[in-house]
Motif scaffolding. Sequence first.
Motif, PDB file in Angstrom:
ATOM      1  N   ARG A  35       5.378  -0.168   5.119  1.00 36.09           N
ATOM      2  CA  ARG A  35       3.940   0.130   5.061  1.00 36.09           C
ATOM      3  C   ARG A  35       3.593   1.156   3.990  1.00 36.09           C
ATOM      4  N   VAL A  36       2.359   1.041   3.512  1.00 40.30           N
ATOM      5  CA  VAL A  36       1.814   2.057   2.617  1.00 40.30           C
ATOM      6  C   VAL A  36       0.502   2.528   3.223  1.00 40.30           C
ATOM      7  N   ARG A  37       0.359   3.845   3.344  1.00 41.11           N
ATOM      8  CA  ARG A  37      -0.884   4.391   3.882  1.00 41.11           C
ATOM      9  C   ARG A  37      -1.691   5.000   2.747  1.00 41.11           C
ATOM     10  N   VAL A  38      -2.972   4.643   2.691  1.00 39.77           N
ATOM     11  CA  VAL A  38      -3.814   5.160   1.609  1.00 39.77           C
ATOM     12  C   VAL A  38      -5.106   5.753   2.169  1.00 39.77           C
ATOM     13  N   ARG A  39      -5.611   6.702   1.417  1.00 41.78           N
ATOM     14  CA  ARG A  39      -6.901   7.309   1.760  1.00 41.78           C
ATOM     15  C   ARG A  39      -7.844   6.942   0.623  1.00 41.78           C
ATOM     16  N   GLU A  43      -5.843   7.465  -2.783  1.00 37.00           N
ATOM     17  CA  GLU A  43      -4.717   8.402  -2.745  1.00 37.00           C
ATOM     18  C   GLU A  43      -3.643   7.842  -1.813  1.00 37.00           C
ATOM     19  N   MET A  44      -2.414   7.763  -2.340  1.00 34.92           N
ATOM     20  CA  MET A  44      -1.342   7.254  -1.492  1.00 34.92           C
ATOM     21  C   MET A  44      -0.850   8.375  -0.580  1.00 34.92           C
ATOM     22  N   LEU A  45      -0.843   8.144   0.730  1.00 36.18           N
ATOM     23  CA  LEU A  45      -0.457   9.202   1.673  1.00 36.18           C
ATOM     24  C   LEU A  45       1.011   9.117   2.046  1.00 36.18           C
TER      25      LEU A  45
END
Length: 338
Positions: A84-88, A76-78
């Motif tokens: 930056r890209v933060r993912v879960r 899941e993209m947060l």
Amino acid sequence: MKEDFRNIDLTACNSFGISVRADRMVTFDSREALCELLADGEILSGKWGVLSGGNNILFTEDFHGTLLHPVGRQIEMLSSDDSRVRVRVQAGLEWDDLVAWAVERDLWGLENLSLIPGYVGAAPVQNIGAYGAEVKDTIEAVELLDTDSLAPITLAAAHCGFGYRESVFKGVLKGRVVITAVLFSLSRVPHPSLGYGDLLKETEALGGPALKNIREAVIAIRRRKLPDPKETGNAGSFFKNPVVERSVAEKLKEKYPDMPLYPAQDEAHRKLPAGWLIDRAGWKGRMRATVGVHAAQALVLVNRGGATGTEVLELASDIRRDVERQFGVTIEMEVNLW
Ligand code: EPU
């Protein structure tokens, strides 16, 4: 979907291919589902453990208890900005599927960790590392369930106690929490890290330091050195590279000038290559009836077919003894004993 298996054969659930059974194995696909599963206390009142990919485990006997097996595989993209890209990512995704996903989207940080077998949820436990990279450098936080209180907890990376093949999940939190997802911060800005071994040469040969070339180079090097667990039972590096005092390392280096030395967590220590020590102690490629030492990388012990965990352990203990006698250095297991 939750599945509940009784008296299950674990041969295909551990990369060593050791033939053992577990009384019970239940799957969970989210932290909420896990919480529900554990709510009545029945599972937790007996012996329990988390079995994800089974890539870093050596079973020496049947498991008389319940194994919790993550099956959630969502990414899941947060958040996303220019840099930056933060993912879960849920714990049950195959690690290399995440690396492939990131490389396809031009996101940097995981490429050197290509093809490491195992699940995302296990990556922080031993802080997986290869070719100069460690997963801790991309982890923002780890989501888990505290089995004492059944409270959901998000543990920031700074509190995960990450070190070389170490974390709180192997230490104080061992047997107390279940990891359900990992939060990563990946970079849109290229930062190739090609300083380890032949990685630069191999990447250049593929056309230079583009993400997909680095991934391909790492995969090619790994395939040359490491046995495919689908074909030959193994758990990757069986031992950790030992960290010794700098003076000890320097004395050994005087005696064995061709022994590589690596930096450790501080200037007072150095890391030695266990594979080199085992190789020079004469164990590389040595085979017994059911177990052996991989011919291309002495740090990897293999199941030649039908091995028991005890046979692997006996081999490991003979290797350890010889390394200690010849070099005065103790090598510790990286693999977890169950
Ligand atoms: N070496 C030998 N003989 C051998 C094996 C290694 O002489 O049989 C020498 C190599 O020539 C090299 C040095 O030892 O100079 C180090 O070898 P290598 O680059 O293969 O790496 P390693 O230290 O043996 C570590 C990780 C691996 C990871 C590689 C590459 C540990 C315990 N292992 O191995 O991780 O893939 O570096 O970064 O830190 C794993 O954890 O399962 C794993 C495979």
